[in-house]
Design a protein around this motif. Structure first.
Motif, PDB file in Angstrom:
ATOM      1  N   GLY A  25       1.360  -1.303   0.134  1.00 19.73           N
ATOM      2  CA  GLY A  25       0.578   0.080   0.272  1.00 19.73           C
ATOM      3  C   GLY A  25       0.732   1.102  -0.051  1.00 19.73           C
ATOM      4  O   GLY A  25       0.639   1.908  -0.209  1.00 19.73           O
ATOM      5  N   GLN A  26       2.308   1.494   0.504  1.00 21.15           N
ATOM      6  CA  GLN A  26       2.551   2.434   0.559  1.00 21.15           C
ATOM      7  C   GLN A  26       3.493   2.500  -0.616  1.00 21.15           C
ATOM      8  O   GLN A  26       3.665   4.155  -0.503  1.00 21.15           O
ATOM      9  CB  GLN A  26       4.302   2.093   1.952  1.00 21.15           C
ATOM     10  CG  GLN A  26       3.125   1.890   3.655  1.00 21.15           C
ATOM     11  CD  GLN A  26       4.426   1.668   4.310  1.00 21.15           C
ATOM     12  OE1 GLN A  26       5.654   1.484   3.844  1.00 21.15           O
ATOM     13  NE2 GLN A  26       4.348   1.977   5.688  1.00 21.15           N
ATOM     14  N   LEU A  27       3.382   1.648  -1.294  1.00 22.81           N
ATOM     15  CA  LEU A  27       4.810   2.372  -2.546  1.00 22.81           C
ATOM     16  C   LEU A  27       3.179   1.909  -3.596  1.00 22.81           C
ATOM     17  O   LEU A  27       3.769   1.911  -5.183  1.00 22.81           O
ATOM     18  CB  LEU A  27       5.019   0.168  -2.755  1.00 22.81           C
ATOM     19  CG  LEU A  27       6.760  -0.513  -2.391  1.00 22.81           C
ATOM     20  CD1 LEU A  27       6.665  -0.961  -2.695  1.00 22.81           C
ATOM     21  CD2 LEU A  27       7.400   1.217  -2.516  1.00 22.81           C
ATOM     22  N   GLY A  28       2.073   2.321  -3.399  1.00 21.95           N
ATOM     23  CA  GLY A  28       1.382   2.651  -4.369  1.00 21.95           C
ATOM     24  C   GLY A  28       0.385   1.491  -4.926  1.00 21.95           C
ATOM     25  O   GLY A  28      -0.881   1.856  -6.153  1.00 21.95           O
ATOM     26  N   ILE A  29       0.663   0.405  -4.403  1.00 21.22           N
ATOM     27  CA  ILE A  29       0.021  -1.332  -5.277  1.00 21.22           C
ATOM     28  C   ILE A  29      -1.882  -0.703  -4.756  1.00 21.22           C
ATOM     29  O   ILE A  29      -1.568  -1.404  -3.399  1.00 21.22           O
ATOM     30  CB  ILE A  29       1.122  -2.082  -4.708  1.00 21.22           C
ATOM     31  CG1 ILE A  29       2.503  -1.912  -5.317  1.00 21.22           C
ATOM     32  CG2 ILE A  29      -0.081  -3.566  -5.639  1.00 21.22           C
ATOM     33  CD1 ILE A  29       2.914  -2.902  -5.276  1.00 21.22           C
ATOM     34  N   ASP A  30      -2.713  -1.024  -5.896  1.00 17.44           N
ATOM     35  CA  ASP A  30      -4.139  -1.480  -5.187  1.00 17.44           C
ATOM     36  C   ASP A  30      -3.789  -2.576  -3.990  1.00 17.44           C
ATOM     37  O   ASP A  30      -3.712  -4.114  -5.296  1.00 17.44           O
ATOM     38  CB  ASP A  30      -4.574  -1.643  -6.014  1.00 17.44           C
ATOM     39  CG  ASP A  30      -5.683  -2.153  -6.447  1.00 17.44           C
ATOM     40  OD1 ASP A  30      -6.814  -1.928  -4.771  1.00 17.44           O
ATOM     41  OD2 ASP A  30      -7.307  -2.241  -7.061  1.00 17.44           O
ATOM     42  N   THR A  31      -3.959  -2.732  -3.261  1.00 16.56           N
ATOM     43  CA  THR A  31      -3.854  -4.222  -2.041  1.00 16.56           C
ATOM     44  C   THR A  31      -5.205  -4.536  -1.848  1.00 16.56           C
ATOM     45  O   THR A  31      -5.795  -4.067  -1.022  1.00 16.56           O
ATOM     46  CB  THR A  31      -2.851  -4.332  -1.209  1.00 16.56           C
ATOM     47  OG1 THR A  31      -1.382  -3.933  -2.769  1.00 16.56           O
ATOM     48  CG2 THR A  31      -3.083  -5.390  -0.223  1.00 16.56           C
ATOM     49  N   ILE A  32      -5.408  -6.099  -1.648  1.00 22.29           N
ATOM     50  CA  ILE A  32      -6.801  -6.841  -0.663  1.00 22.29           C
ATOM     51  C   ILE A  32      -6.332  -7.419   0.141  1.00 22.29           C
ATOM     52  O   ILE A  32      -4.705  -8.544  -0.124  1.00 22.29           O
ATOM     53  CB  ILE A  32      -7.563  -6.782  -1.391  1.00 22.29           C
ATOM     54  CG1 ILE A  32      -8.345  -5.895  -2.659  1.00 22.29           C
ATOM     55  CG2 ILE A  32      -8.606  -7.671  -0.387  1.00 22.29           C
ATOM     56  CD1 ILE A  32      -9.791  -6.466  -3.465  1.00 22.29           C
ATOM     57  N   ILE A  33      -5.933  -7.549   1.837  1.00 22.77           N
ATOM     58  CA  ILE A  33      -5.771  -8.560   2.068  1.00 22.77           C
ATOM     59  C   ILE A  33      -7.496  -9.288   2.582  1.00 22.77           C
ATOM     60  O   ILE A  33      -8.008  -8.355   2.978  1.00 22.77           O
ATOM     61  CB  ILE A  33      -5.388  -7.739   3.708  1.00 22.77           C
ATOM     62  CG1 ILE A  33      -4.346  -8.936   4.522  1.00 22.77           C
ATOM     63  CG2 ILE A  33      -5.805  -6.603   3.950  1.00 22.77           C
ATOM     64  CD1 ILE A  33      -2.925  -9.073   5.741  1.00 22.77           C
ATOM     65  N   VAL A  34      -6.903 -10.739   3.047  1.00 19.23           N
ATOM     66  CA  VAL A  34      -8.095 -11.112   3.262  1.00 19.23           C
ATOM     67  C   VAL A  34      -7.684 -12.383   4.552  1.00 19.23           C
ATOM     68  O   VAL A  34      -6.934 -12.413   4.683  1.00 19.23           O
ATOM     69  CB  VAL A  34      -8.889 -12.263   2.089  1.00 19.23           C
ATOM     70  CG1 VAL A  34      -9.921 -12.899   2.809  1.00 19.23           C
ATOM     71  CG2 VAL A  34      -8.657 -11.417   1.006  1.00 19.23           C
ATOM     72  N   GLU A  35      -9.068 -12.160   4.975  1.00 19.74           N
ATOM     73  CA  GLU A  35      -8.545 -12.664   6.960  1.00 19.74           C
ATOM     74  C   GLU A  35      -9.643 -13.250   7.186  1.00 19.74           C
ATOM     75  O   GLU A  35     -10.494 -12.653   7.101  1.00 19.74           O
ATOM     76  CB  GLU A  35      -7.869 -12.028   7.873  1.00 19.74           C
ATOM     77  CG  GLU A  35      -6.973 -12.101   9.385  1.00 19.74           C
ATOM     78  CD  GLU A  35      -7.339 -14.220   9.473  1.00 19.74           C
ATOM     79  OE1 GLU A  35      -7.159 -14.350   9.967  1.00 19.74           O
ATOM     80  OE2 GLU A  35      -5.446 -14.173   9.212  1.00 19.74           O
ATOM     81  N   ALA A  36      -9.700 -14.571   8.055  1.00 22.92           N
ATOM     82  CA  ALA A  36     -11.114 -14.855   8.843  1.00 22.92           C
ATOM     83  C   ALA A  36     -11.003 -14.418   9.739  1.00 22.92           C
ATOM     84  O   ALA A  36     -11.965 -14.275  10.808  1.00 22.92           O
ATOM     85  CB  ALA A  36     -11.029 -16.411   8.992  1.00 22.92           C
ATOM     86  N   GLY A  37      -9.989 -14.590  10.582  1.00 21.70           N
ATOM     87  CA  GLY A  37     -10.014 -13.872  12.112  1.00 21.70           C
ATOM     88  C   GLY A  37      -9.728 -12.766  12.564  1.00 21.70           C
ATOM     89  O   GLY A  37      -9.453 -11.576  11.349  1.00 21.70           O
ATOM     90  N   LYS A  38      -9.376 -12.343  13.545  1.00 13.86           N
ATOM     91  CA  LYS A  38      -9.200 -10.857  14.026  1.00 13.86           C
ATOM     92  C   LYS A  38      -7.673 -10.758  13.287  1.00 13.86           C
ATOM     93  O   LYS A  38      -6.495 -11.688  13.380  1.00 13.86           O
ATOM     94  CB  LYS A  38      -8.586 -10.556  15.242  1.00 13.86           C
ATOM     95  CG  LYS A  38      -9.868 -10.687  15.893  1.00 13.86           C
ATOM     96  CD  LYS A  38      -9.943 -10.916  17.421  1.00 13.86           C
ATOM     97  CE  LYS A  38     -11.216 -10.798  18.137  1.00 13.86           C
ATOM     98  NZ  LYS A  38     -11.868 -10.194  19.587  1.00 13.86           N
ATOM     99  N   PRO A  39      -7.420  -9.139  12.483  1.00 11.47           N
ATOM    100  CA  PRO A  39      -5.203  -9.403  11.892  1.00 11.47           C
ATOM    101  C   PRO A  39      -4.861  -9.829  13.264  1.00 11.47           C
ATOM    102  O   PRO A  39      -4.760  -9.231  14.444  1.00 11.47           O
ATOM    103  CB  PRO A  39      -5.913  -7.514  11.872  1.00 11.47           C
ATOM    104  CG  PRO A  39      -7.430  -6.946  11.753  1.00 11.47           C
ATOM    105  CD  PRO A  39      -7.533  -8.209  13.231  1.00 11.47           C
ATOM    106  N   GLY A  40      -3.262 -10.089  12.327  1.00  8.22           N
ATOM    107  CA  GLY A  40      -2.538  -9.905  13.416  1.00  8.22           C
ATOM    108  C   GLY A  40      -2.148 -11.807  13.323  1.00  8.22           C
ATOM    109  O   GLY A  40      -0.766 -11.870  14.064  1.00  8.22           O
ATOM    110  N   GLY A  41      -2.515 -12.496  13.238  1.00  7.34           N
ATOM    111  CA  GLY A  41      -2.484 -14.011  12.748  1.00  7.34           C
ATOM    112  C   GLY A  41      -2.024 -14.576  14.276  1.00  7.34           C
ATOM    113  O   GLY A  41      -2.749 -14.155  15.217  1.00  7.34           O
ATOM    114  N   THR A  42      -1.511 -15.459  14.031  1.00  3.32           N
ATOM    115  CA  THR A  42      -1.600 -16.194  15.481  1.00  3.32           C
ATOM    116  C   THR A  42      -0.547 -15.616  16.530  1.00  3.32           C
ATOM    117  O   THR A  42      -0.714 -15.847  17.222  1.00  3.32           O
ATOM    118  CB  THR A  42      -0.775 -18.078  14.925  1.00  3.32           C
ATOM    119  OG1 THR A  42      -1.251 -19.014  14.237  1.00  3.32           O
ATOM    120  CG2 THR A  42      -0.030 -18.485  16.919  1.00  3.32           C
TER     121      THR A  42
END
Length: 465
Positions: A25-42
């Motif tokens: 995102g900082q580099l200007g790339i159109d980005t989507i992130i998908v996560e079933a749980g809360k951000p941050g992972g395990t």
């Protein structure tokens, strides 16, 4: 079903995934992130962060309990402490919530679209996401798989009831009176030590001949001694088999074939982690694998064009900071920058008591690679700062080439030594030699002086030993 498109799709918002998405995102790339749980992972939700919070709380309680029992040599006394474990867990959960919000805010700041739901591949360029509002299809030019890992279960001892993984251990509402930890690696010993300090009677069952078999014996020995001082029972050369008939005891078997049972309120199984490759439709892709891990090259590219993989799903070392470095690199590659994985070292830390840090090659690893090595250690029993902390167990060790003194590895074991890991890594990444460490002024009194003294010792003129 709705359909959307993006340039970069990241599956999984753990440390590797969210770092990749933020940098993209900082580099200007159109980005989507998908996560079933809360951000941050395990790591953030049920691993690194909450476990360190519990470890800290346990150490604080141990200190006060020791003072109440007259064990303080500092002249400190205290009334018998009490533990509101529900409040401890609430404090731990508060830290996790703050960091969840922080990650979500950073993704938003970078212009990343965050979709909550479970992702499943349709093909190499599109996935379906099961969201609360229904199915959504995402088409992407480039995909990054960052789905992480999950605990390994023992076939005859499946998770459920008294048998728990580290995830459930960090969500307990009370300290178990009797805790059996199956697996004497870093996860089991970190949590086992914390619960022992909180008052649990802890027994560790390890199939290998000693605890922490992934570390050399010189590093694990101080940890083993302190586990004994805490009253933790260690059963090495012993395998966990199954639950007893009434479900309240664990059946174990020694290397000699002797079988017996251990009473347990909770049985914490920590025999390792495996890549999270199921449930994402990876079988619809044509990915080369190395055992159960996705095979990648030095740019984290998989065998399919336009698909990258990072983090635990790509193999050892399964460490959050490795995944984060990979994620940052991949984002920059997608942005058109020339990047490749050329790291000299990845620090590994075991947050036991005392802590263990390893960077680069151990003496035996260096020798096995054909190096003629010089290796020396400086013990904390000769370090003033360690004495003032009342913890003189442990040391710092250097491993260097004998011919030109280039550092190949640095290891240490001691209280709070995790904070020196970046110093050790920097020395290796900068190509430091023993002389560079010896000629660098290390502040006094600090534990870092042991690093200085180990280098001096290897050069033949240690000052304080």
């Amino acid at each position: 079903m709705t359909e959307i498109a993006c340039k970069l799709l990241v599956i999984g918002a753990g440390p590797g995934g969210y770092t990749c998405a933020i940098r993209a995102g900082q580099l200007g790339i159109d980005t989507i992130i998908v996560e079933a749980g809360k951000p941050g992972g395990t790591c953030l939700n049920v691993g690194c962060i909450p476990s360190k919070a519990l470890i800290h709380a346990a150490s604080e309680y141990e200190t006060i309990a020791g003072a109440a029992e007259g064990k303080s040599a500092l002249g400190i006394s205290a009334a018998k402490p009490s533990l509101d474990f529900a409040k401890t867990i609430a404090w731990k959960d508060g830290i996790v919530r703050r960091l969840n919000g922080g990650v979500a805010g950073l993704l938003k700041k970078a212009g990343v679209r965050h979709i909550a739901g479970h992702a499943r591949f349709r093909d190499g360029k599109s996935i379906e996401v099961a969201t609360q509002s229904g199915l959504q299809t995402i088409h992407a030019e480039t995909v990054v798989i960052a789905t992480g890992s999950e605990p390994i279960a023992i076939p005859d001892l499946p998770f459920g009831g008294r048998v728990i993984s580290s995830t459930e251990a960090l969500a307990l509402t009370e300290v178990p009176k009797k805790l059996v930890v199956v697996g004497g690696g870093y996860i089991g010993l970190e949590l086992g030590t914390a619960f022992a300090k909180l008052g649990a009677a802890v027994t560790v069952v390890e199939a290998a001949s000693r605890i922490l078999p992934q570390y050399d014996a010189e590093l694990s020995a101080p940890v083993a001694r302190h586990l004994g001082a805490l009253g933790i029972a260690i059963l090495t050369g012993t395998k966990a088999k199954t639950l007893g008939a009434d479900g309240t005891a664990l059946m174990i078997e020694t290397s000699s074939g002797e079988q017996r049972t251990l009473d347990a309120d909770q049985i914490l199984v920590t025999i390792g982690r495996k890549p999270a490759t199921s449930r994402f439709g990876l079988e619809s892709l044509d990915l080369d694998m190395t055992d159960s891990f996705i095979r990648i090259d030095d740019r984290c590219r998989t065998s399919m064009h336009g698909i990258f993989a990072i983090g635990d799903i790509t193999g050892e070392p399964m460490l959050a900071h490795r995944a984060m470095a990979q994620g940052e690199m991949v984002a920059e590659i997608v942005a058109g920058q020339r990047r490749a994985w050329d790291r000299v070292s990845i620090p590994a830390i075991c947050f036991t008591d005392p802590e263990i840090v390893t960077v680069g090659l151990s003496p035996s690893e260096a020798s096995s690679k054909g190096f003629d090595v010089k290796t020396d250690l400086f013990p904390f029993k000769a370090n003033g700062r360690a004495m003032t902390l009342q913890r003189e167990d442990g040391f710092i060790r250097t491993v260097a080439r004998a011919d030109n003194h280039l550092l190949l590895g640095i290891q240490g074991v001691g209280v709070g030594i995790a904070e020196l890991s970046a110093v050790f890594s920097l020395a290796l990444e900068m190509g430091a030699r023993l002389e560079d460490i010896a000629m660098t002024i290390h502040a006094h009194p600090t534990q870092s002086e042991a690093f200085h003294e180990a280098a001096l010792k290897s050069l033949g003129h240690a000052i304080h030993i």
